[in-house]
Design a protein around this motif. Structure first.
Motif, PDB file in Angstrom:
ATOM      1  N   GLY A 172       0.959  -1.333  -0.349  1.00 51.41           N
ATOM      2  CA  GLY A 172       0.189  -0.208   0.086  1.00 51.41           C
ATOM      3  C   GLY A 172       0.436   1.106   0.190  1.00 51.41           C
ATOM      4  O   GLY A 172       2.096   0.837   0.088  1.00 51.41           O
ATOM      5  N   ALA A 173      -0.195   2.189  -0.281  1.00 46.92           N
ATOM      6  CA  ALA A 173       0.479   3.568  -0.128  1.00 46.92           C
ATOM      7  C   ALA A 173       1.279   3.919   0.805  1.00 46.92           C
ATOM      8  O   ALA A 173       0.615   3.992   2.541  1.00 46.92           O
ATOM      9  CB  ALA A 173       0.266   4.789  -0.509  1.00 46.92           C
ATOM     10  N   LEU A 174       2.450   4.836   1.872  1.00 44.83           N
ATOM     11  CA  LEU A 174       2.634   5.447   2.753  1.00 44.83           C
ATOM     12  C   LEU A 174       2.225   7.003   2.266  1.00 44.83           C
ATOM     13  O   LEU A 174       1.538   7.425   1.595  1.00 44.83           O
ATOM     14  CB  LEU A 174       4.692   5.431   3.271  1.00 44.83           C
ATOM     15  CG  LEU A 174       5.089   4.096   2.817  1.00 44.83           C
ATOM     16  CD1 LEU A 174       6.677   4.553   3.017  1.00 44.83           C
ATOM     17  CD2 LEU A 174       5.161   3.748   4.212  1.00 44.83           C
ATOM     18  N   PRO A 175       2.051   7.204   4.025  1.00 48.55           N
ATOM     19  CA  PRO A 175       1.985   9.113   3.815  1.00 48.55           C
ATOM     20  C   PRO A 175       2.139   9.687   3.300  1.00 48.55           C
ATOM     21  O   PRO A 175       3.068   9.574   2.460  1.00 48.55           O
ATOM     22  CB  PRO A 175       2.334   9.651   5.056  1.00 48.55           C
ATOM     23  CG  PRO A 175       2.077   7.876   5.933  1.00 48.55           C
ATOM     24  CD  PRO A 175       2.500   7.442   5.297  1.00 48.55           C
ATOM     25  N   SER A 176       1.205  10.218   2.256  1.00 43.22           N
ATOM     26  CA  SER A 176       1.660  11.630   1.007  1.00 43.22           C
ATOM     27  C   SER A 176       2.387  12.650   1.407  1.00 43.22           C
ATOM     28  O   SER A 176       3.145  13.144   0.888  1.00 43.22           O
ATOM     29  CB  SER A 176       0.781  11.549   0.576  1.00 43.22           C
ATOM     30  OG  SER A 176      -0.512  12.652   1.018  1.00 43.22           O
ATOM     31  N   ASP A 190      12.442  14.859 -11.039  1.00 40.31           N
ATOM     32  CA  ASP A 190      11.854  13.763 -11.094  1.00 40.31           C
ATOM     33  C   ASP A 190      10.415  13.737  -9.848  1.00 40.31           C
ATOM     34  O   ASP A 190      10.263  14.556  -9.162  1.00 40.31           O
ATOM     35  CB  ASP A 190      12.790  12.994 -10.004  1.00 40.31           C
ATOM     36  CG  ASP A 190      13.867  12.257 -10.751  1.00 40.31           C
ATOM     37  OD1 ASP A 190      14.213  12.571 -11.805  1.00 40.31           O
ATOM     38  OD2 ASP A 190      14.981  12.178 -10.436  1.00 40.31           O
ATOM     39  N   LEU A 191       9.870  12.542 -10.312  1.00 41.15           N
ATOM     40  CA  LEU A 191       8.235  13.190  -9.255  1.00 41.15           C
ATOM     41  C   LEU A 191       8.381  11.222  -8.083  1.00 41.15           C
ATOM     42  O   LEU A 191       8.622  10.658  -8.706  1.00 41.15           O
ATOM     43  CB  LEU A 191       7.037  12.878 -10.239  1.00 41.15           C
ATOM     44  CG  LEU A 191       5.149  12.694  -9.814  1.00 41.15           C
ATOM     45  CD1 LEU A 191       5.239  13.675  -9.111  1.00 41.15           C
ATOM     46  CD2 LEU A 191       4.375  12.293 -11.272  1.00 41.15           C
ATOM     47  N   SER A 192       7.896  12.208  -7.065  1.00 40.23           N
ATOM     48  CA  SER A 192       8.121  11.658  -5.856  1.00 40.23           C
ATOM     49  C   SER A 192       5.984  10.849  -5.862  1.00 40.23           C
ATOM     50  O   SER A 192       5.843  11.799  -5.739  1.00 40.23           O
ATOM     51  CB  SER A 192       8.393  11.644  -4.911  1.00 40.23           C
ATOM     52  OG  SER A 192       8.145  11.279  -4.086  1.00 40.23           O
ATOM     53  N   LEU A 193       5.943   9.800  -6.703  1.00 39.62           N
ATOM     54  CA  LEU A 193       4.425   9.239  -6.704  1.00 39.62           C
ATOM     55  C   LEU A 193       3.587   9.771  -5.191  1.00 39.62           C
ATOM     56  O   LEU A 193       2.461   9.379  -5.209  1.00 39.62           O
ATOM     57  CB  LEU A 193       4.208   8.140  -6.940  1.00 39.62           C
ATOM     58  CG  LEU A 193       4.797   7.718  -8.847  1.00 39.62           C
ATOM     59  CD1 LEU A 193       4.543   6.393  -9.618  1.00 39.62           C
ATOM     60  CD2 LEU A 193       3.966   8.893  -9.946  1.00 39.62           C
ATOM     61  N   GLY A 194       4.818   8.452  -4.210  1.00 38.54           N
ATOM     62  CA  GLY A 194       3.809   8.892  -2.913  1.00 38.54           C
ATOM     63  C   GLY A 194       3.504  10.123  -2.414  1.00 38.54           C
ATOM     64  O   GLY A 194       2.662   9.963  -1.881  1.00 38.54           O
ATOM     65  N   THR A 195       4.100  10.987  -3.031  1.00 39.41           N
ATOM     66  CA  THR A 195       3.562  13.112  -2.771  1.00 39.41           C
ATOM     67  C   THR A 195       2.365  13.039  -3.046  1.00 39.41           C
ATOM     68  O   THR A 195       1.381  14.058  -2.454  1.00 39.41           O
ATOM     69  CB  THR A 195       4.674  13.966  -2.913  1.00 39.41           C
ATOM     70  OG1 THR A 195       4.538  13.532  -4.319  1.00 39.41           O
ATOM     71  CG2 THR A 195       5.913  13.354  -2.054  1.00 39.41           C
ATOM     72  N   LEU A 196       1.936  12.044  -3.802  1.00 38.55           N
ATOM     73  CA  LEU A 196       0.249  13.131  -4.770  1.00 38.55           C
ATOM     74  C   LEU A 196      -0.525  12.246  -4.097  1.00 38.55           C
ATOM     75  O   LEU A 196      -1.523  11.511  -3.389  1.00 38.55           O
ATOM     76  CB  LEU A 196       0.500  12.024  -6.510  1.00 38.55           C
ATOM     77  CG  LEU A 196       1.261  12.255  -7.265  1.00 38.55           C
ATOM     78  CD1 LEU A 196       0.917  12.014  -8.237  1.00 38.55           C
ATOM     79  CD2 LEU A 196       1.413  13.951  -7.221  1.00 38.55           C
TER      80      LEU A 196
END
Lengths: 469, 306
Positions: free
Chosen positions: A122-126, B214-220
């Motif tokens: 899953g995803a970690l905190p954004s 560079d794009l950090s996907l997790g930040t979207l």
């Protein structure tokens, strides 16, 4: 049909997602689905950690081999205890990635494994910050994992970064300064420091699957801690004493041991060993944004433990010192400073080797590795360059001699924390904390790894580990 | 083989038909491109002396939008960047690649509705900045940023402690600082979808943001679809405030790298797009310093081949 295929081949704008290309783990073992039954995998409360359970037709010492889609590396848990059923956690995985896994065991010299199972993390905190790996010399760096606190204005996390600077684990912890893996590898340890000398602070033990943390608490514990081999936590603490007939109150530092059974005790109080210089005025202690009438005297900021000599080492900013404390007796063994009037060692250097030291590590019994923030303000530089000193201690001569000195190519200012750790015979990890930078330097003091955070985010303290298991 | 050749010839002879997607994989080719130019004044101030910073006449932000100098400033940031010139800082801000390691010191002032701060008002965690010690010549460029209550930047200036200067006041005025955006929605590959149907998107294949970083996907963490009753060329001019200028807006908090657009929420349920308006799909990172979407593309309708 061929025409349609050709047309499809040149019609690209809206391609559907490509089917997952899962890594081939078949070569790692002989498939034996009758040996392993009921293999299941689930995402835990930390979404990058998978829990794998299995049953076996006979007791085996099994492990799990696993890999992310298209990943070059195949990871493995250690062999578990011999059992007909077991569970384990898969660590080191990236968020939102497909993972293929097999349970495997060696039987009569043959690696046998379950059918492949595919799971997605899953995803970690954004709001974890993006990382920028500026230097990554994989041939010269020692690859491992960084357990480290991440500090933003609105949130703080205990995290693990992989060797490529990517987050593989995160858990929110309010107010933490340090995050580090427990010695037994089952939990992340993080602190929730006390807000003042008379309020309680916490040490959290957070299971790596994100389960409910357990707490150890004590009054006035702050900033830094270290875990001892028996699971006891030694934390810095605060104490306040009155001087000048009660007209002045000074804040000093202690070492508090918090035992796994929940009890705690102060094993060292700097006031018992060093008399404050009352000719000086110290900055007021600020609590909740308000200055108090208590003066910030010793301002100790880091603690380390050497198991071989059963000794603590702390860094004091009050006199730019490294202090050794004998754990068995609670006595101050010695003080090392650049000042011959206060040092128990002769510092054989023309430079100031200790300037606002903020971490210390004893290396090879007779060498100290010290992170120095550099001295701020009051006649010194407003934005000093932090640096690392390596000092040889010659007990016979009673002398400290610099062996090495490392500072970043570009001046890095670190107004908050800072840490240096030797991780093998030559390489050193430097955590420039408030500058949002972690570097690894090799024996020639070249940077072989550099991980940067963007504006507005910082690292707290942490520890590098070679393996997550 | 003949059929294959014919097929290839068909590719050369005419543009391929654009097919609608149901499971739509977003790629870098779909992403908009943008760049920005920051122009801000550099004030040389007396070294080690207190100074007053005032913005009482600042009635437009650096985008040129209306700005209330009393209500639109939540706090003021002052950041020392020892190794950088004002030009370096402006360039790094425009390219969104200012690193924390570039920072020497940072402090804040909370004006509380006032329109001035003195240097001696700035502090961090209750620790004030000793101006005579820290704000001195040789400490490089100090970035002054007026932050809105939402912590976005409204205006900036550069302060330089200078031993040769006797200036102790700064007045920020409209047009002093400008952020010019150059946004290109027309060079991208639009995403073609069926009219009046919601669809699924997967952005796991994105590697770069609209700036080329560079794009950090997790930040979207937020997906937005907007309908604009204006041509694309006009929408481009409002790119810094896409969500505010949309005529209809649907949003979805996201984790991971895929979403069903039927889950979007807005004033009405999202039932797909039509061919009558300009439609954009954007992905935002709410924890990023730069408020621009990391990804934005144009949605167009297409039909299945008959």
């Amino acid at each position: 049909m061929s025409l349609l295929l050709a047309l499809a081949a040149c019609t690209q704008p809206n391609a559907t997602p490509a089917p997952l290309t899962l890594p081939d783990l078949d070569g790692a073992c002989v498939s034996d689905p009758e040996l392993f039954t009921d293999v299941t995998a689930e995402v835990t409360a930390v979404p990058t950690v998978l829990r794998v359970r299995w049953a076996a037709s006979e007791p085996v010492a099994a492990r799990v081999i696993y890999a992310e889609d298209d990943a070059a590396a195949v990871l493995s848990t250690p062999d578990g205890a011999t059992s007909a059923e077991a569970e384990t956690l898969l660590l080191g995985l990236h968020p939102d990635r497909p993972v293929t896994l097999r349970v495997a065991a060696e039987i009569d010299g043959v690696q046998r494994c379950s059918d492949a199972l595919q799971v997605r993390t899953g995803a970690l905190p954004s709001d974890l910050p993006a990382t920028n790996v500026v230097v990554d010399d994989t041939e010269r760096e020692v690859r491992g994992w960084h357990a480290v606190a991440v500090i933003k204005e609105q949130a703080r996390y205990a995290t693990i970064l992989d060797a490529d600077g990517q987050f593989v684990w995160a858990y929110p912890v309010r107010d933490l300064f340090r995050a580090t893996l427990s010695r037994d590898g089952t939990a992340m340890l993080a602190n929730g420091p006390a807000q003042s000398w008379d309020t309680s602070g916490d040490i959290y033990r957070i299971p790596l699957d994100g389960g409910e943390p357990t707490l150890l608490s004590a009054t006035g514990i702050h900033t830094d801690f270290v875990e001892l081999p028996d699971g006891t936590i030694a934390s810095l603490g605060w104490s306040v004493r009155e001087f000048a007939d009660g007209t002045r109150r000074l804040l000093g530092d202690t070492i508090v041991e918090l035992r796994p059974d929940g009890t705690s005790s102060t094993v060292f109080d700097l006031f018992d060993h060093v008399t404050p210089d009352l000719s000086a005025e110290y900055d007021p202690v600020v609590v909740g944004g308000n200055a108090t009438d208590v003066e910030d005297w010793s301002h100790v900021n880091s603690i380390a433990y050497d198991e071989a000599s059963d000794a603590y080492f702390v860094t004091g900013t009050y006199n730019h010192s490294v202090l050794r404390v004998d754990r068995a007796t609670g006595n101050l063994s010695w003080t090392l400073t650049d000042d011959p009037l206060t040092s128990d060692w002769e510092m054989r250097s023309s430079e100031r080797e200790l300037q606002m030291p903020h971490s210390v590590q004893l290396v090879d019994d007779d060498t100290l590795l010290v992170f120095n923030r550099g001295e701020f303000g009051d006649g010194a530089s407003p934005t000093p360059c932090a640096f690392v000193s390596e000092l040889d201690l010659d007990a016979t001569a009673g002398a400290a001699t610099p062996r090495g000195h490392y500072s970043s190519d570009a001046c890095v200012t670190v107004p908050f924390l800072g840490q240096a750790r030797r991780i093998d015979r030559h390489n050193t990890v430097v955590n420039w904390t408030s500058a949002g930078r972690i570097t690894q330097v090799d024996r020639w003091e070249d940077t072989v790894l550099q991980i940067d955070l963007g504006l507005g985010t910082a690292f707290g303290s942490g520890e590098w580990v070679e393996s997550l298991y | 083989m003949t059929a294959l050749l014919l097929g290839l010839l068909a590719c050369i002879a005419a543009p391929p038909p654009v097919l609608p997607c149901d499971d739509c994989a977003l790629t870098d080719a779909n992403n908009f491109a943008w760049s920005s130019t920051l122009d801000a004044p550099a004030w040389h101030l007396a070294s080690g002396a207190d100074a007053t910073i005032a913005w009482d006449t600042l009635d437009r932000d650096f985008y040129g939008d209306p700005f209330d100098p009393a209500q639109d400033v939540g706090r003021v940031a002052l950041v020392a960047l020892p190794g950088l010139t004002p030009e370096d800082v402006a360039d790094a801000l425009a390219h969104d690649d200012l690193a924390q390691a570039d920072v020497g010191l940072f402090v804040f002032c909370a004006p509380g509705g006032a329109t001035t701060c003195r240097l001696s008002d700035f502090e961090l965690f209750g620790n004030g900045m000793a101006v005579e010690t820290y704000f001195v010549a040789g400490t490089g460029t100090w970035l002054l940023a007026l932050l809105t209550p939402e912590d976005t930047i409204g205006a900036v200036a550069f302060l330089i402690p200078d031993a040769a200067s006797t200036t102790t006041s700064v007045a920020l005025t409209p047009d002093d600082s400008t952020l010019a955006l150059d946004v290109d929605f027309r060079s991208l590959a639009p995403l073609a979808v069926r009219a009046d149907e919601a669809f699924h998107v997967d952005w796991s294949g994105l590697t770069h943001d609209g700036l080329g970083n560079d794009l950090s996907l997790g930040t979207l963490d937020r997906l937005v679809v907007g309908r604009f009753d204006a041509p694309l060329s006009e929408v481009e001019t409002r790119a810094h405030a896409l969500t505010e200028s949309a005529d209809a807006l649907w949003t979805l908090d996201v984790t991971g790298s895929e979403a069903e657009l039927a889950s979007l929420t807005g004033e009405t349920p999202f039932t797909g797009i039509d061919g009558d308006a300009t439609w954009l799909l954007a992905l935002y990172c709410s924890s990023c310093l730069n408020p621009a979407p990391r990804f934005a593309t144009v949605l167009v309708t297409a039909e299945d081949p008959t």
